[in-house]
Every structure is written in C-alpha cells, then in structure tokens.
Design a protein around this motif. Structure first.
Motif, PDB file in Angstrom:
ATOM      1  N   PRO A 155       0.802  -1.221   0.000  1.00  0.00           N
ATOM      2  CA  PRO A 155       0.000   0.000   0.000  1.00  0.00           C
ATOM      3  C   PRO A 155       0.838   1.275   0.000  1.00  0.00           C
ATOM      4  N   THR A 156       2.156   1.156   0.190  1.00  0.00           N
ATOM      5  CA  THR A 156       3.042   2.316   0.199  1.00  0.00           C
ATOM      6  C   THR A 156       4.330   1.978  -0.534  1.00  0.00           C
ATOM      7  N   ALA A 157       4.810   2.922  -1.347  1.00  0.00           N
ATOM      8  CA  ALA A 157       6.074   2.728  -2.059  1.00  0.00           C
ATOM      9  C   ALA A 157       6.743   4.083  -2.232  1.00  0.00           C
ATOM     10  N   THR A 158       8.048   4.124  -2.075  1.00  0.00           N
ATOM     11  CA  THR A 158       8.814   5.362  -2.248  1.00  0.00           C
ATOM     12  C   THR A 158       9.950   5.119  -3.228  1.00  0.00           C
TER      13      THR A 158
ATOM     14  N   PRO B 253       2.617  11.674   8.607  1.00  0.00           N
ATOM     15  CA  PRO B 253       3.068  11.227   7.283  1.00  0.00           C
ATOM     16  C   PRO B 253       1.858  10.866   6.435  1.00  0.00           C
ATOM     17  N   ILE B 254       1.976  11.001   5.132  1.00  0.00           N
ATOM     18  CA  ILE B 254       0.812  10.841   4.281  1.00  0.00           C
ATOM     19  C   ILE B 254       0.177   9.463   4.408  1.00  0.00           C
ATOM     20  N   ASP B 255       0.980   8.412   4.604  1.00  0.00           N
ATOM     21  CA  ASP B 255       0.376   7.087   4.744  1.00  0.00           C
ATOM     22  C   ASP B 255      -0.456   6.981   6.015  1.00  0.00           C
ATOM     23  N   GLU B 256      -0.002   7.613   7.104  1.00  0.00           N
ATOM     24  CA  GLU B 256      -0.773   7.588   8.347  1.00  0.00           C
ATOM     25  C   GLU B 256      -2.008   8.482   8.253  1.00  0.00           C
TER      26      GLU B 256
ATOM     27  N   ALA C 216       4.095   6.929  -2.986  1.00  0.00           N
ATOM     28  CA  ALA C 216       2.752   6.576  -3.428  1.00  0.00           C
ATOM     29  C   ALA C 216       2.067   5.796  -2.315  1.00  0.00           C
ATOM     30  N   VAL C 217       0.798   6.122  -2.064  1.00  0.00           N
ATOM     31  CA  VAL C 217       0.082   5.513  -0.943  1.00  0.00           C
ATOM     32  C   VAL C 217      -1.326   5.112  -1.379  1.00  0.00           C
ATOM     33  N   ALA C 218      -1.733   3.915  -1.005  1.00  0.00           N
ATOM     34  CA  ALA C 218      -3.109   3.449  -1.167  1.00  0.00           C
ATOM     35  C   ALA C 218      -3.616   2.979   0.188  1.00  0.00           C
ATOM     36  N   GLU C 219      -4.915   2.776   0.264  1.00  0.00           N
ATOM     37  CA  GLU C 219      -5.499   2.290   1.513  1.00  0.00           C
ATOM     38  C   GLU C 219      -4.910   0.929   1.879  1.00  0.00           C
ATOM     39  N   PRO C 220      -4.482   0.750   3.131  1.00  0.00           N
ATOM     40  CA  PRO C 220      -3.952  -0.556   3.527  1.00  0.00           C
ATOM     41  C   PRO C 220      -5.035  -1.560   3.911  1.00  0.00           C
ATOM     42  N   VAL C 221      -6.228  -1.084   4.308  1.00  0.00           N
ATOM     43  CA  VAL C 221      -7.257  -1.981   4.828  1.00  0.00           C
ATOM     44  C   VAL C 221      -8.599  -1.804   4.117  1.00  0.00           C
ATOM     45  N   ARG C 222      -9.065  -0.584   3.960  1.00  0.00           N
ATOM     46  CA  ARG C 222     -10.387  -0.364   3.369  1.00  0.00           C
ATOM     47  C   ARG C 222     -10.461  -1.014   2.000  1.00  0.00           C
ATOM     48  N   ARG C 223     -11.609  -1.612   1.699  1.00  0.00           N
ATOM     49  CA  ARG C 223     -11.801  -2.412   0.484  1.00  0.00           C
ATOM     50  C   ARG C 223     -10.704  -3.471   0.346  1.00  0.00           C
TER      51      ARG C 223
END
Length: 631
Positions: A56-59, A545-548, A613-620
């Motif tokens: 869900p996260t990559a840098t 941080p954006i992921d949090e 880049a960040v996406a939802e880790p849990v939702r959906r």
C-alpha cells in the motif's frame, strides 16, 4: 480488486479455458500480439507475467501510481516505463479498473480528471461527468405526486446519464497525452480476456447486489454463476464481451462507443431494460436517445484553487461540489492555530467547518451551465470570516446549519434571475449520503506531470444493468440530482435536459512554493469531501506522514438534520470519541457506508526528488502503490 495469488501468472492463462473457472496456474498462452501498441509479453519484461506482492506504500524516483487494485497500478507503471506520461498512465489504469473493479467505475460512467502540467505550470480540470438525456423531465421522478423511492430509481433506465468516460479518455489523451486509445487499452483488453482471480471485495460487492443482479438477464449471465450466486473467491473471472468492446474503441476511437452497435445497445438497455421474465423488480424505462450519445461533450475547465497556510490547493469546480466544499472548509479552519490545540479541539473544528460547507453546498451548487452559483462568494476568505463564529467552540449543534449569504461577497452581489439564492436546505440528503463506491487513481511521471482522477458509475454496481453483449454496467448518476418532496420546488440541482448532476468528487493537487507537494482523492459519495478534507488536516496541520493521514480512522459530518456524525468503528473506540461526545457530538457507526468511509490514494512529493505513493492498507481489503524506481 486485490491480488490474492501473487505468484500466479494470471495474464498467461490459456485462451481455451472456460469463461469463469476455478483458479489454477496455467502455462504460456495469452492474447493475440498483432495489435499495434500491444503490451509486451513475458520475454520482453512483462510486469504482469508474475504479479508482485501488494504494497500500500512505495517510495522511489521517476513515476508513481496508486489505485485500489494491483493490476490497475501495474498498468499505470507499465505505461510509464514504456515512455508514456501521467495522462496515458491514468487512462491505462482506469481501463483495467473497468475490468477488475467494475462495480465502481467503467465506460458506462464518467468522472473528473485533474491534471498538473509541469511544462506550463498549470492545473486543468477535465469534466466528463454524465449528462441528463435531452428528453428527461423532472416529473418522471415522481409518482402520484411523491418522489419515486430511491432504491427503485437507482435500478432503472431513468437513472442513467449519458456516459462520459470514453470521450473523457479520448480528449485527455488527445490534448495532454502521448499515446492513443489503441495503445493504452491493450492491457485492459488482455486482463478482460485472460481473467483475474475473484477476491473478497469482488465477491462482497456482488453479494450486496445479488437480488437486483438476479433480476437482470445480462447482469445475471455475467456476474453470477450457474447457480445464480456470486462467483466464489478464487474463481478466474473473465469478461470477453468487455474485451471486445474495448477492442472496438481501441480500433475505432470514441466514435465506436458513441455511435454504431455499442451506442444502439446502450439505448436499448436503457429504454427496454433486460429484466428476467417473471421478476418482481420494477425496472422503469429511461428516455436516452442515440442523439444524446452522439452529441455528448467533455468540458475543459480551469481548476478551482484556494490557499491554505503556505499551500495552494487545487480541485475541480462545478458541476462537482467537492473542490468548493473542501476549499470552504479549509478557509474556515485557516484561522485556527491547530498546533496549539488538543486532538479533540482539532476534530471539533474540523466537524464544524465541514458542517457549514455542506450547508452551502446543499443550497447553492449545481451545473454552472444552468445555475448562477455564487462560487466567488463561497470561496471568499471574508465570507469564511463571517461564518466562522457559527462554529461554537464549546458545544456541538444538534440540528443542521442554515446556508449563509455568499452573494454579499460576490463582486456583483445581485444574483441573476432564476439563480440559486432562493434555494434552501443544506443536508447531504438521502440521494448522496450513503454511497461508498467510485474509485480514485493518482499518477505522476518523471517529467513532473500529475493526474488526480476520480471516476465512477455512481452506486455500487451502477444501475445494475449490464449492456447486453458488451460487458459493462451502466451508471445511475442521475440519482445525484436533488428531488424535492414538492415537484414545483426550485433547487439548483434539480433534473433538467442536458444538465450534469452535482457531484462530490474531489480530486486534489497541492503545491507548496510553486512545486508539487501532494495529490490525492477518494471514492465515497458525499463522504469524498470529508475524506479529502480530513487527510489534508491530518497531514498539513497535524504533521502525520501521508500514509498515516490516509489510513487513520475517519469521521464525516455532512450537515445531517440531527447533527450526527458518521464515524468508523476504529474512531469510535479512540480517545477523541469520548472527548467529542462530551462536547455534544453524536457519533454514529458508519454502518450505512459499509463500515468504511472512503478508500483514498495519494502521492507525496519530497524535496529530494523522490515520491511516496500511498493506497489504503485496509479499506476495500487494501489497494496498491508502486513507483517506477523503488528506493
């Protein structure tokens, strides 16, 4: 869709396999390579040959992408690695999501694409929102003097707006891309033909729509198994009809969708919905004509902008209310020194600002080609100063807020005849409060171009009707129009021929000191606005941080009639919930939203030239984020 079997070469599945069968690793095969622009095969470094684990996260460096689905993200990265730009990559991702996330987006719908062009240092909004057919009349939404029940209107031909997605893709590529439809759709064609593994999200979405899918012959044939039940998790789901439709578009361009056999099939499905014989479901016919499809046009609009602290926030304007409502709320919050406040105090102000923004949203906003909305007044910092006192710092209200008078802050304070000034109200309303679908794509390229793209077919599963022979669901976008209890009541968002219904989509791009800092967006109906707003507050004001900031538990205040606020279960158990309750906030579990609020994606640009880049880790069940060159 998420990858539940990362080591299976799904796109190399044997072409002779049956349309939908139990997942099994099968050797080489795949799509015909004769098409111009075809995606590379495994020997050429095919990214799809062995699907990677989801992250869900990559840098890293160069381009980046985040979507709700691994294959959608991979399609974007693949295009970037082949030399395409962010616009090309966003369309490629959307094409794949139309296959793997068909209940949220697809060519039967529309959207808003926000584009940052690095060369010109400008931000552009490409509006390909659906429009009402030329023969639509508001009276069709009433029966015996009362509004047709919302559930009945959703699953009907009357809810279908003229789809804008294909023309939007074509115009985006022609104006700002480097590739054509024939290039960027090849991976989507391949995924539709080879199939993908059904995961829990796909299964759950089908299950929630089971009764109406069973009642529509074309939908039942595609999305349900021989037992008329959802395809089990792990089944390889194929959509050869959609692959064929994509091929028509790839070869014939947008005209292949808006004219000819596809257009005729869409009109037939709207005017004579393919209902199962003997079904008790009342699926009303719509009034869409071939001329409505042929005449559809996108709109290129200037991006809406505001400043917030030392950031410039760009969004889309009308007919979406998203950018305006987010900007209004930020204007209200800007006067508070968030760093000196407790978490409860920050949330109390966030909820109060959202409440007031939604009051004005409900009263004044509609399609700008039909409504003289007071946008300048709504975005005025002075107007925010005049409204801020309504945020009671000691107690939460127990009723909806009334709209203000933004016309006093326009350069011309006198509204034009027939404008929205007489409209009253302010709640989100039953038509747009409980939809948690739609999807958001966020992409950037090595040249610095950025795309924040929200696309949709509206409700989960759209209007429930698959266009026979073409493999895609139609939208129910016209349920976003306001339907007053009294059919003679004026409102800026009532249905009219050719009008675009008000949206909540909020693709956002943020600059700091003239340089890209952030791009984000979310699905979620009217909760899109509060999701984007909460992420911005958490990241900019609270320093998360954006992921949090993106994964944190959410709550959504949309000026509900009783003052209540929807909250995710995780927030209800947080310490802030008790503090908000002591101020009078009534927090309701977001059960009507499936327990989740939004499913955002974002990109964060760093000073050293890297991007996260960040996406939802849990939702959906989690999304997928990737970069071209991982760090």
């Amino acid at each position: 869709m998420k990858n539940t079997t990362p080591l299976v070469a799904l796109l190399l599945l044997c072409a002779s396999c049956s349309p939908n069968e139990k997942l099994a690793p099968i050797g080489a095969g795949g799509a015909d390579r004769s098409d111009a622009g075809a995606a590379p095969d495994a020997s050429e470094g095919d990214l799809f040959a062995q699907l990677p684990e989801i992250a869900p996260t990559a840098t890293g460096q160069r381009g980046a992408a985040a979507t709700v689905d691994l294959r959608g993200t991979l399609a974007a990265i693949e295009v970037l690695k082949r030399g395409g730009n962010a616009v090309d990559a966003a369309v490629a991702a959307a094409g794949v999501l139309g296959v793997t996330d068909p209940f949220s987006c697809g060519i039967g719908g529309g959207g808003f694409m926000l584009i940052y062009l690095a060369d010109g240092d400008e931000v552009i909004a490409l509006d390909h929102r659906e429009t009402a057919p030329s023969r639509l009349e508001a009276r069709l939404y009433y029966e015996d003097g009362a509004p047709v029940a919302f559930d009945e209107l959703v699953t009907s031909g009357l809810s279908v707006g003229v789809p804008g997605t294909v023309r939007g893709w074509s115009d985006a590529l022609r104006r700002y891309g480097t590739l054509g439809l024939g290039d960027v759709l090849q991976r989507a064609i391949q995924v539709a033909e080879a199939g993908f593994d059904v995961d829990e999200t796909f299964f759950d979405q089908t299950q929630r729509n089971l009764s109406r899918f069973q009642a529509i012959t074309s939908t039942k044939a595609l999305f349900l198994g021989p037992d008329a039940k959802p395809w089990p998790v792990g089944t390889v789901f194929k959509n050869p009809d959609l692959a064929a439709t994509y091929r028509l578009i790839a070869e014939g361009g947008e005209r292949a969708f808006y004219e000819g056999q596809v257009a005729a099939a869409i009109v037939a499905a709207v005017k004579e919905p393919p209902v199962e014989p003997g079904s008790a479901l009342d699926v009303r016919a719509g009034v869409l004509e071939l001329s409505d499809l042929r005449d559809y046009e996108t709109r290129v609009r200037p991006a809406l902008s505001t400043t917030y602290r030392d950031y410039t926030i760009y969004g889309v304007g009308l007919p979406s209310s998203g950018g305006i409502a987010v900007a209004q709320a930020l204007n209200l919050l800007e006067a508070y020194d968030m760093a000196t406040l407790t978490p409860v105090e920050v949330h109390h102000r966030y909820l109060g600002a959202s409440r007031l923004a939604f009051a004005d949203r409900g009263a004044f906003l509609g399609d700008p080609e039909f409504v003289d909305a007071p946008v300048k007044g709504l975005l005025s910092k002075d107007y925010a100063d005049s409204r801020r006192a309504l945020i009671d710092l000691a107690a939460a209200p127990s009723a909806a807020a009334a709209p203000g008078d933004p016309y006093a802050f326009q350069s011309d304070p006198s509204p034009a005849p027939g404008s929205a000034r007489a409209a009253k109200g302010g709640s989100a309303g039953p038509n747009d409060a409980d939809d948690n679908e739609t999807t958001h794509i966020t992409v950037s390229d090595a040249a610095g171009n950025i795309v924040s793209y929200t696309c949709t077919i509206e409700y989960e599963g759209g209007n429930g009707v698959v266009v026979p022979g073409h493999g895609f669901l139609l939208n129910n976008e016209l349920t976003d129009f306001t339907i007053p209890p009294d059919p003679s009541a004026p409102h800026p968002n009532v249905a009219e021929p050719g009008k675009r219904p008000r949206s909540s989509m909020s693709p956002t791009i943020v600059l700091k000191d003239g340089e890209p800092a952030l791009a984000l967006g979310s699905p979620g109906g009217s909760t899109i606005i509060t999701t984007v707003l909460q992420i911005l507050v958490y990241h900019i004001d609270l320093g998360l941080p954006i992921d949090e900031a993106l994964s944190a538990p959410r709550l959504s205040q949309r000026n509900s009639g009783d003052g209540s606020t929807d909250a995710e279960t995780a927030f209800l158990s947080a310490p802030e919930a008790e503090g908000l309750a002591s101020l009078g906030h009534a927090l309701s579990d977001a059960a009507t939203l499936g327990g989740e609020i939004g499913a955002a994606t974002a990109l964060r640009f760093h000073g050293d030239g890297t991007v996260t880049a960040v996406a939802e880790p849990v939702r959906r069940h989690g999304g997928s984020a990737m970069v071209e060159q991982p760090r």
